[in-house]
Design an enzyme around this catalytic site. Structure first.
Site, PDB file in Angstrom:
ATOM      1  N   GLY A 189       0.725  -1.249   0.000  1.00 37.63           N
ATOM      2  CA  GLY A 189       0.000   0.000   0.000  1.00 37.63           C
ATOM      3  C   GLY A 189       0.754   1.299   0.000  1.00 37.63           C
ATOM      4  N   THR A 190       0.717   1.973   1.149  1.00 33.51           N
ATOM      5  CA  THR A 190       1.253   3.329   1.265  1.00 33.51           C
ATOM      6  C   THR A 190       2.751   3.366   1.036  1.00 33.51           C
ATOM      7  OG1 THR A 190      -0.486   3.844   2.858  1.00 33.51           O
ATOM      8  CG2 THR A 190       1.375   5.349   2.755  1.00 33.51           C
ATOM      9  N   THR A 191       3.475   2.376   1.570  1.00 30.23           N
ATOM     10  CA  THR A 191       4.929   2.349   1.371  1.00 30.23           C
ATOM     11  C   THR A 191       5.260   2.307  -0.111  1.00 30.23           C
ATOM     12  OG1 THR A 191       5.211   1.180   3.470  1.00 30.23           O
ATOM     13  CG2 THR A 191       7.066   1.149   1.942  1.00 30.23           C
ATOM     14  N   SER A 216      -2.497  -2.784   1.290  1.00 31.90           N
ATOM     15  CA  SER A 216      -1.834  -2.399   2.527  1.00 31.90           C
ATOM     16  C   SER A 216      -1.704  -3.638   3.415  1.00 31.90           C
ATOM     17  CB  SER A 216      -2.642  -1.328   3.263  1.00 31.90           C
ATOM     18  OG  SER A 216      -3.863  -1.870   3.735  1.00 31.90           O
ATOM     19  N   GLY A 217      -0.801  -3.576   4.384  1.00 31.57           N
ATOM     20  CA  GLY A 217      -0.602  -4.721   5.267  1.00 31.57           C
ATOM     21  C   GLY A 217      -1.881  -5.192   5.942  1.00 31.57           C
ATOM     22  N   ASP A 222       0.634  -8.199   3.079  1.00 30.92           N
ATOM     23  CA  ASP A 222       1.676  -9.121   3.561  1.00 30.92           C
ATOM     24  C   ASP A 222       1.390 -10.541   3.066  1.00 30.92           C
ATOM     25  OD1 ASP A 222       3.107  -7.177   5.112  1.00 30.92           O
ATOM     26  OD2 ASP A 222       1.519  -7.290   6.601  1.00 30.92           O
ATOM     27  N   HIS A 249      -2.298  -6.399  12.894  1.00 31.47           N
ATOM     28  CA  HIS A 249      -2.409  -7.476  11.910  1.00 31.47           C
ATOM     29  C   HIS A 249      -1.238  -8.454  12.070  1.00 31.47           C
ATOM     30  CE1 HIS A 249       0.022  -4.353  10.025  1.00 31.47           C
ATOM     31  NE2 HIS A 249       0.444  -5.204   9.115  1.00 31.47           N
TER      32      HIS A 249
END
Length: 290
Positions: A189-191, A216-217, A222, A249
């Site tokens: 996601g954001t990363t 996103s995680g 992940d 999470h």
């Protein structure tokens, strides 16, 4: 330099087990580096029975895990003075062995991350670390490690917890040349979005993603990247973890970690900015010397 050393039973029970595959590939490098290995009881005994590291004084035996051997490694990663300080740990994990989630096993990783020391949980990461330290020591690259360091054929995952995103951006900026060597980069996601914006500001084509973004995680990113690892389509991960916050999470993060250890010979993982920076510097040096 001294590392703690432990391996779950699966990884030293047979002649072709992971511990011995690593030693066959890297025993010469261990000796060249004069690397201190502080091995928990069963791991030490297995090395002795297999005939590896014969007459190697820097190999030391610690108590069995049930007698506190792994706990002692944790304390020495933190540092106890009087020479009782470890520079990191190799813990070859069997992801389905319950002992891999005992408190001392989790604490060993956590303290390595907190103190910016290598936590090495797969054969590929252990081979990678030995080769990078050899290069930093001024030794010639080992041709036997060439395939492991063929970055142009590999996929790198770049992941960071929220508090670690600034460090990931700083890392990617400083080592953009090394990371750009990979055939493919993936992220959550954001990363991933922030890394793409960084790459575009550095001249990467604006119509092309530098990082292929997954969810996103918390939304499953992940797990998506774990699947790439399991399918042998992602060979490396740099995962900047924040050990000081509860992870909502947690199960998803453990899934990725378990996938990496499942592919122990093919997947390498780094979990702290300091270790990742040293790896990138070593990769740059190794390329220059080939």
């Amino acid at each position: 330099m001294r590392l703690g050393l432990a391996a779950n039973q699966l990884h030293h029970a047979q002649a072709d087990a992971a511990l011995f595959r690593w030693l066959r590939a890297c025993e010469a490098g261990v000796r060249e580096l004069d690397l201190g290995l502080h091995a928990v009881g069963r791991t030490y005994d297995a090395i002795q029975r297999a005939g590896h590291l014969e007459n190697y004084a820097p190999l030391r035996r610690y108590p069995y895990g049930r007698e506190g051997g792994l706990m002692k490694l944790v304390a020495e990663v933190v540092g106890l003075g009087e020479g009782r300080v470890l520079d990191g740990a190799i813990y070859l994990i069997d992801p389905v062995d319950p002992s891999s989630i005992f408190p001392e096993a989790i604490a060993l990783k956590r303290q390595c991350v907190i103190h910016g020391k290598p936590f090495i949980s797969t054969v590929a990461t252990a081979r990678d670390w030995i080769e990078m330290e050899r290069v930093h020591a001024g030794l010639a690259p080992d041709p036997g490690a060439d395939s492991l360091h063929a970055l142009e054929t590999q996929t790198m995952a770049l992941i960071a917890h929220d508090a670690m995103k600034p460090q990931m951006l700083a890392y990617a900026s400083e080592h953009f040349d090394v990371l750009s060597r990979f055939a493919r980069r993936v992220g959550t996601g954001t990363t991933g979005q922030r890394l793409n914006e960084l790459a575009w500001s550095r001249g990467w084509p604006s119509d092309s993603a530098w990082v292929e973004r997954y969810q996103s995680g918390p939304m499953g990113g992940d797990a998506q990247i774990a699947d790439l690892v399991l399918e042998r389509r992602c060979q490396r991960a740099i995962f900047f973890e924040d050990p000081h916050v509860a992870r909502q999470h947690e199960a998803d993060i453990q899934l990725l970690e378990r996938a990496v250890t499942t592919r122990t010979d093919e997947a390498a993982c780094i979990t702290s900015p300091r270790v990742a920076a040293r790896w990138a510097e070593g990769a740059r040096l190794r390329k220059a010397r080939r």
